[in-house]
Motif scaffolding. Structure first.
Motif, PDB file in Angstrom:
ATOM      1  N   GLY A  26      38.032  33.516  36.750  1.00 15.08           N
ATOM      2  CA  GLY A  26      38.259  34.815  36.134  1.00 15.08           C
ATOM      3  C   GLY A  26      37.522  35.060  34.839  1.00 15.08           C
ATOM      4  N   LEU A 159      39.443  48.931  40.185  1.00 12.49           N
ATOM      5  CA  LEU A 159      38.718  47.756  39.727  1.00 12.49           C
ATOM      6  C   LEU A 159      37.991  47.983  38.400  1.00 12.49           C
ATOM      7  CD1 LEU A 159      37.104  46.435  43.055  1.00 12.49           C
ATOM      8  CD2 LEU A 159      39.101  45.545  41.866  1.00 12.49           C
ATOM      9  N   ARG A 211      33.275  42.321  39.623  1.00  6.49           N
ATOM     10  CA  ARG A 211      34.650  42.786  39.827  1.00  6.49           C
ATOM     11  C   ARG A 211      34.978  42.880  41.315  1.00  6.49           C
ATOM     12  NH1 ARG A 211      37.229  45.642  35.472  1.00  6.49           N
ATOM     13  NH2 ARG A 211      36.072  45.318  33.533  1.00  6.49           N
ATOM     14  N   SER A 218      40.258  36.568  45.116  1.00  9.53           N
ATOM     15  CA  SER A 218      41.715  36.508  44.956  1.00  9.53           C
ATOM     16  C   SER A 218      42.458  36.903  46.227  1.00  9.53           C
ATOM     17  CB  SER A 218      42.147  37.427  43.812  1.00  9.53           C
ATOM     18  OG  SER A 218      41.898  38.785  44.154  1.00  9.53           O
ATOM     19  N   TRP A 221      43.830  40.730  45.879  1.00 15.10           N
ATOM     20  CA  TRP A 221      44.656  41.111  44.723  1.00 15.10           C
ATOM     21  C   TRP A 221      43.782  41.495  43.537  1.00 15.10           C
ATOM     22  CZ3 TRP A 221      49.879  41.691  44.434  1.00 15.10           C
ATOM     23  CH2 TRP A 221      50.643  41.181  45.492  1.00 15.10           C
ATOM     24  N   TRP A 222      44.231  42.494  42.806  1.00 12.23           N
ATOM     25  CA  TRP A 222      43.613  42.838  41.528  1.00 12.23           C
ATOM     26  C   TRP A 222      44.717  43.076  40.522  1.00 12.23           C
ATOM     27  CZ3 TRP A 222      39.046  42.252  39.448  1.00 12.23           C
ATOM     28  CH2 TRP A 222      38.766  42.887  38.237  1.00 12.23           C
ATOM     29  N   GLN A 223      44.797  42.190  39.542  1.00 10.94           N
ATOM     30  CA  GLN A 223      45.895  42.206  38.581  1.00 10.94           C
ATOM     31  C   GLN A 223      47.209  42.121  39.367  1.00 10.94           C
ATOM     32  OE1 GLN A 223      44.884  45.672  36.211  1.00 10.94           O
ATOM     33  NE2 GLN A 223      43.304  44.562  35.104  1.00 10.94           N
ATOM     34  N   ASP A 224      48.080  43.101  39.305  1.00 10.49           N
ATOM     35  CA  ASP A 224      49.351  43.019  40.026  1.00 10.49           C
ATOM     36  C   ASP A 224      49.371  43.921  41.260  1.00 10.49           C
ATOM     37  OD1 ASP A 224      50.425  41.244  38.173  1.00 10.49           O
ATOM     38  OD2 ASP A 224      51.091  42.877  36.861  1.00 10.49           O
ATOM     39  N   ARG A 225      48.199  44.340  41.707  1.00 10.10           N
ATOM     40  CA  ARG A 225      48.138  45.284  42.828  1.00 10.10           C
ATOM     41  C   ARG A 225      47.383  44.664  44.001  1.00 10.10           C
ATOM     42  NH1 ARG A 225      45.478  51.396  42.547  1.00 10.10           N
ATOM     43  NH2 ARG A 225      45.858  51.953  44.720  1.00 10.10           N
ATOM     44  N   HIS A 226      47.943  44.822  45.187  1.00  8.58           N
ATOM     45  CA  HIS A 226      47.301  44.306  46.395  1.00  8.58           C
ATOM     46  C   HIS A 226      46.427  45.417  46.980  1.00  8.58           C
ATOM     47  CE1 HIS A 226      48.067  41.136  49.771  1.00  8.58           C
ATOM     48  NE2 HIS A 226      46.869  41.076  49.252  1.00  8.58           N
TER      49      HIS A 226
END
Length: 315
Positions: A26, A159, A211, A218, A221-226
């Motif tokens: 990351g 993103l 990005r 991941s 996933w991006w931060q807390d969002r699928h």
């Protein structure tokens, strides 16, 4: 050591290289730009566009706009011969068409569908621009807008991509090619009917590509969002065929799959030395952007395999 050698290689032996970016766990551990290029430069990423389009298909499945990958395409193109083709055939580049690029014709989709097949659907891999452009046309029918507009809403904005897109043509170091540009002026070429070109034509910064690669590293996933279904990410980036030219490696759903690399590796590759390498097991993302080669010089992947991938210490 390997990253220092990569930098030296770019400066002394590969003058076409414009940007290199390595992200591990990351964090950007290496970021270099050459010549007049910088973090705000939008590069013509050529066939890396195909892999972004694959992500949009995954989002359309997530949203229920598409039922399944084996969905026949005939319902999307009434009045045209669909030859029993499914979305899977388009994504795996096994539709059976010979190599052609109809993107500059007045009726690109009609001309593509009228082209006789050279092989039975699913029988043979053939790299080309026809299948991904039809995928883009399907997304246009499903969303009521272009693939570019769908990408902005469902992928790029979440993103943080295309943050400077509104002024991209004035940014020093921008690489744009001749062709149709959408009325909104965003950096993704389109055909005469406003359909975003599916196989090429997208312009991204090196950080934009990173990005996008992190999303796949991941598992969607991006931060807390699928953003992408994990099952789609896994299936789209595993070998679906033996592949072939021009990269000579297995092929997934608009992604190359370099099977000789340790772990779960995937590669989005574009003409002229544009590359996005992702290895989810190593939590590694590598971006390579190059200046176009008017003389048609072959892509030089030495810096990617010999130095950038090799820089992973626990390889």
């Amino acid at each position: 050591m390997y990253l220092d050698r990569a930098d030296l290689f770019a400066r002394e032996e590969a003058p076409r290289i414009a940007a290199m970016l390595v992200v591990r766990h990351g964090y950007a551990v290496f970021e270099r730009y050459y010549g007049d290029f910088g973090p705000q430069s939008h590069f013509s990423v050529a066939s890396v566009t195909k892999s972004v389009l694959s992500a949009l298909v995954g989002i359309a499945l997530r949203d229920g706009l598409l039922r399944e990958i084996d969905q026949p395409i005939e319902n999307f193109f009434p009045g045209h011969r669909a030859s029993g083709l499914t979305l899977r055939h388009l994504l795996t580049l096994t539709a059976g068409w010979p190599y052609h690029d109809f993107n500059h014709r007045p009726d690109s989709v009609g001309d593509m569908l009228a082209e006789p097949l050279a092989a039975k659907p699913g029988e043979r891999f053939q790299y080309g621009e026809t299948p991904p452009h039809l995928v883009s046309a399907i997304l246009t029918k499903l969303t009521g807008g272009s693939a570019s507009a769908y990408a902005v809403r469902e992928l790029f904005q979440p993103l943080g991509m295309w943050r400077d897109a509104s002024r991209w043509r004035e940014i020093p170091g921008t690489l744009n090619h001749s062709g149709e540009w959408p009325a909104d002026g965003l950096p993704w070429k389109c055909d005469a009917n406003g359909i975003s070109t599916g196989g090429h034509g997208l312009h991204l910064t090196a950080q934009d590509m990173a990005r996008f690669g992190l999303l796949y590293a991941s598992g969607g996933w991006w931060q807390d969002r699928h953003l992408l279904p994990a099952a789609y990410v896994a299936e789209s980036t595993r070998p679906q065929s033996r592949g072939g030219s021009p990269m000579w490696m297995p092929y997934g759903w608009l992604w190359w799959v370099p099977g000789w690399h340790r772990g779960h590796a995937m590669l989005a590759a574009g003409f002229g030395g544009q590359a996005l390498y992702v290895n989810s097991d190593l939590d590694l993302v590598i971006v390579l952007a190059s200046k176009p080669a008017p003389d048609g010089a072959t892509d030089d992947w030495a810096v990617l395999n010999r130095y950038l991938v090799a820089a992973v210490r626990d390889w």
